[in-house]
Design an enzyme around this catalytic site. Structure first.
Site, PDB file in Angstrom:
ATOM      1  N   ARG A   1      39.109 -42.457 -34.256  1.00 59.71           N
ATOM      2  CA  ARG A   1      39.209 -43.897 -34.016  1.00 59.71           C
ATOM      3  C   ARG A   1      38.435 -44.673 -35.098  1.00 59.71           C
ATOM      4  O   ARG A   1      38.843 -45.746 -35.518  1.00 59.71           O
ATOM      5  CB  ARG A   1      38.616 -44.228 -32.640  1.00 59.71           C
ATOM      6  CG  ARG A   1      39.602 -44.836 -31.672  1.00 59.71           C
ATOM      7  CD  ARG A   1      39.013 -44.951 -30.264  1.00 59.71           C
ATOM      8  NE  ARG A   1      39.645 -43.983 -29.378  1.00 59.71           N
ATOM      9  CZ  ARG A   1      39.014 -43.115 -28.596  1.00 59.71           C
ATOM     10  NH1 ARG A   1      37.686 -43.081 -28.565  1.00 59.71           N
ATOM     11  NH2 ARG A   1      39.693 -42.278 -27.853  1.00 59.71           N
TER      12      ARG A   1
ATOM     13  N   CYS B   1      37.109 -29.357 -13.909  1.00 63.55           N
ATOM     14  CA  CYS B   1      36.643 -29.734 -12.566  1.00 63.55           C
ATOM     15  C   CYS B   1      37.800 -29.865 -11.591  1.00 63.55           C
ATOM     16  O   CYS B   1      37.603 -29.858 -10.377  1.00 63.55           O
ATOM     17  CB  CYS B   1      35.914 -31.075 -12.593  1.00 63.55           C
ATOM     18  SG  CYS B   1      34.740 -31.231 -13.929  1.00 63.55           S
TER      19      CYS B   1
ATOM     20  N   ARG C   1      47.691 -37.708 -33.731  1.00 64.11           N
ATOM     21  CA  ARG C   1      46.627 -38.580 -34.221  1.00 64.11           C
ATOM     22  C   ARG C   1      45.918 -37.939 -35.412  1.00 64.11           C
ATOM     23  O   ARG C   1      44.738 -38.184 -35.656  1.00 64.11           O
ATOM     24  CB  ARG C   1      45.651 -38.870 -33.094  1.00 64.11           C
ATOM     25  CG  ARG C   1      46.365 -39.316 -31.825  1.00 64.11           C
ATOM     26  CD  ARG C   1      45.388 -39.643 -30.737  1.00 64.11           C
ATOM     27  NE  ARG C   1      45.023 -41.038 -30.815  1.00 64.11           N
ATOM     28  CZ  ARG C   1      43.847 -41.513 -30.437  1.00 64.11           C
ATOM     29  NH1 ARG C   1      42.915 -40.696 -29.999  1.00 64.11           N
ATOM     30  NH2 ARG C   1      43.589 -42.787 -30.529  1.00 64.11           N
TER      31      ARG C   1
ATOM     32  N   ARG D   1      12.677 -46.788   3.051  1.00 60.27           N
ATOM     33  CA  ARG D   1      11.623 -47.347   3.908  1.00 60.27           C
ATOM     34  C   ARG D   1      10.719 -46.254   4.437  1.00 60.27           C
ATOM     35  O   ARG D   1       9.493 -46.373   4.434  1.00 60.27           O
ATOM     36  CB  ARG D   1      12.240 -48.091   5.093  1.00 60.27           C
ATOM     37  CG  ARG D   1      12.716 -49.472   4.755  1.00 60.27           C
ATOM     38  CD  ARG D   1      13.493 -50.100   5.892  1.00 60.27           C
ATOM     39  NE  ARG D   1      12.668 -50.275   7.088  1.00 60.27           N
ATOM     40  CZ  ARG D   1      13.146 -50.767   8.234  1.00 60.27           C
ATOM     41  NH1 ARG D   1      14.424 -51.094   8.323  1.00 60.27           N
ATOM     42  NH2 ARG D   1      12.359 -50.917   9.272  1.00 60.27           N
TER      43      ARG D   1
END
Lengths: 463, 463
Positions: free
Chosen positions: B29, B52, B79, B453
């Site tokens: 790119r 995955c 590309r 908390r």
């Protein structure tokens, strides 16, 4: 009940919902009845209920009203809180440290003195100032009593045409509720798109989804009158352009802090009409008066200015902080970043931080980006589209706000941005956040990361 | 293809999955083919796929293998990336700046020189060092080729008894996959509870849920042998105590960085066997060599030490960073906090930060709390239970880790803690986080806030 107590301090709480009763309960946890007497006044019939749950009760998702009540009057009384229902405080005497209360049913009045005072009077729905606004069949949905009245009204009415005035959280949630009950629903909205807590480009997505659900959405429409029939009951909602026949009308045009008492007593109010407090939720300039919940303004940590946000989660936090301080401990509420999440049927809507117009208003310049992604890996079943808009400040790249509209899995993703805002992160820092990834949970680049990458690049490009 | 280019620089990439091809794509790119020639070697048949996703393909949730492929070899070649499939790099000559590669099918070898090198050799599944570990019917699930072999093996086998060795992410996901395909599944686990990435008390919840799904969970069981039948195919898995009949065996006992090449070349490896890089993902001490993905160690921002984590989301981020730097830009990967999320059927399992034993190992003392809450307001339909465990450092109260086990809505809540860890927040600071609240999305106190908390109070109490 311990009637023969030696005189300790007396805490008076005005308002028996989330903020007030959380404060009372927390104070009681820290101080027993011999040290602290607690008297709480509540105008209505209920205590400690989830007002946020009312649309789901009206819509039928929650079948039992009592499930919305976190703690009943009896439970509070069992913890030595002297709770007086149907009793409205009508005057504050700050110099005399006392409040005047009236029994709603009998009209009897009496003064009660206090050492410490908590004001948790909540908010009241805005009612359009026009004839018919109080007619039978026109309903607010702010209190549990309101919800009961609406349900009773629906039960009495054969017609199936409902008009919701306003398209904020309450409006869209009530639209969902009424669609779920089989009504024909029209939402009449003053703004250009529903959910004005989003930028209009994101509100547009909500608009389209609502229409997909069969809700008629009318934007840019100012209500000019609420028309009644011969029986005095509502029959239509009128705007400048036309009339919308209505067998029932729900007002969802927002709420204002209920601070008439406080105003009359000369307590400090902000530009939104809410009480102003310090970080400990003490009313500014008043040593022994605290306030929390829907009647106060809160600091927006992103804009640095006060806002009014009526939301149960803040009210509960305020009550916790107030009760801790009243009880002799130390706690603070630092402020909010403006997170909110909602849904209309399966459309999830979330926002945090600043919208474009908020940023403009406070003089912040920013880049805004919007990206499309999915809730899960694209190849995983039920991956659903999600749109994320992100605002980042020029030069610093600091995150300013995020808005998300999508289906399952979209809404709570806003929490990522809520924490990042609280921490003052930049979009660039967010690009490498280690978020949970597995195909059933997220694409390999979480949608929030995709937005952060695009925002960071845009900030760099404009640097 | 531009064959007659003036000689620019040549980038060689070893490994055609997430890290390698993300790096190649990002470099492309930023630099066109005249400036940068890119040659990528991949041992297998596929590029840029989601490892995955393999369990969900095996389990049938994903029906088409090709959907796991984000970008095909043809797309990369279009590309101007010179991609060489089925070609294994077998030697690195760092001084000569060249790699020796072998065509897997023909055995032909040749050298390719480079100006810049990216090592993205991934990880390899650990195979027990015992007879039978390579027998037909025993499968790893690391690559798409592995997944295809397993599916072919399942198709060939009539028996329905599956044994999964190991109960980490891959183990539990493969147990789910095989249950979904109708197998009787036994998971043989060396540890005291499944999911050793959780503390055992939280792993216990996973154990119970797996048994509820009909999976037989055998803990504290060391595999001593994999037994084969007369046909040479696996017939059982043996532990010290007993034998578990098996028509198919899946190995899910973890992976190790695939760094034999790097080790032979003298590149720096960490204690977990992964390559060591700097923040720009450059191999330490090597100006023109980068590494990323499952073959590197990453800095754990909470412990301050390196870890090995094989996870596609990290690999993609590494690739993005490497490609940017190789392409002349600037990007860094600051490290991880150790977030992971998984599921077994409808049980969601998530963790981030340190477990108790991690904290002990690095000399951090802490308070640990565990709370039970629900995914939605308790009164809202389908509110499901959720257990949240939180570790906070003594004295500072700094968040050290969170583990969550629950149903829908549990897993991605870990992101709240992941961002808080990254920001170095304390449990006390987390108690006032402005998280998204509405009844369909959360109780009025989000489960993570409830845990915060409790943790903050415990740290104060022990101060």
């Amino acid at each position: 009940m311990n009637k023969s107590r030696t005189r300790g301090e007396r805490l008076v709480v005005i308002g028996g919902d989330a903020a007030g009763m959380s404060a009372a309960s927390q104070a009681r946890r820290l101080k027993g009845p011999d040290e602290l007497e607690i008297v709480a006044f509540e105008r209505g019939h209920f205590t400690s209920y989830s007002a946020c749950g009312i649309p789901y009760w009206v819509g039928g998702d929650v079948t039992d009203r009592d499930r919305l009540i976190a703690r009943t009057p009896e439970e509070h009384r069992a913890r030595d809180i002297d709770l007086r229902l149907r009793t409205e405080v009508i005057e504050l005497d700050l110099d005399g440290q006392r409040v005047r209360a009236r029994d709603v049913d009998s009209g009897a009045e009496s003064w009660t003195s206090y050492d410490k005072l908590v004001i948790a009077t909540g908010a009241r729905p805005i009612r359009p100032d026009m004839p018919g606004a109080d007619a039978p069949g026109v309903h607010g949905v702010q209190t549990l009593d309101d919800g009961q009245e609406l349900l009773d009204s629906l039960a009495r009415t054969r017609g199936r045409r409902a008009v919701v005035v306003g398209a904020g959280y309450i409006g869209v949630e009530m639209a969902e509720a009424l669609i779920n009950r089989g009504y024909e629903v029209t939402v009449v909205n003053r703004g250009s798109e529903p959910m004005s807590t989003l930028d209009p480009d994101m509100g547009r997505l909500v608009h389209e989804a609502m229409e997909g659900l069969g809700i008629t959405m009318v934007n840019d429409a100012e209500v000019t009158g609420i028309l009644t029939g011969d029986d005095g009951r509502v029959r239509a909602v009128a705007t400048r352009e036309r009339e919308f026949p209505a067998d029932v009308v729900v007002l969802g045009i927002g709420v204002r802090p209920e601070t008439a008492l406080a105003r009359a007593a000369g307590l400090p109010l902000g530009t939104h009409g809410g009480l102003l407090t310090d970080r400990s939720m003490r009313v500014r300039g008043h040593e022994n008066v605290w306030a929390g919940g829907d009647c106060v303004e809160v600091l927006d940590l992103v804009s640095g200015q006060e806002r009014h946000i009526a939301l149960g989660t803040h009210a509960n936090k305020h009550g916790q902080v107030i009760g801790t301080n009243v009880g002799g401990g130390y706690a603070t509420f630092p402020g909010v970043v403006g997170t909110a999440v909602s849904k209309v049927c399966d459309l999830e809507i979330a926002r945090t931080g600043l919208r474009e117009k908020d940023a403009h208003r406070v003089g912040l310049r920013f880049e805004a980006v919007t990206i499309e992604s999915t809730s899960r890996a694209g190849y995983y079943p039920n991956a659903s589209p999600m749109t994320v808009k992100m605002l980042a400040e020029l030069r610093t790249g600091r995150l300013l706000g995020v808005q998300i509209v999508g289906r399952e899995g979209a809404g709570k993703r806003v929490d990522i941005a809520a924490v990042a805002l609280t921490a003052g992160m930049t979009a660039e820092q967010m690009t490498t956040l280690d978020l949970g990834y597995a195909p059933p949970f997220s694409p390999v680049w979480d949608p929030v990361l995709v937005a952060a990458r695009k925002a960071a690049a845009k900030v760099r490009g404009s640097a």
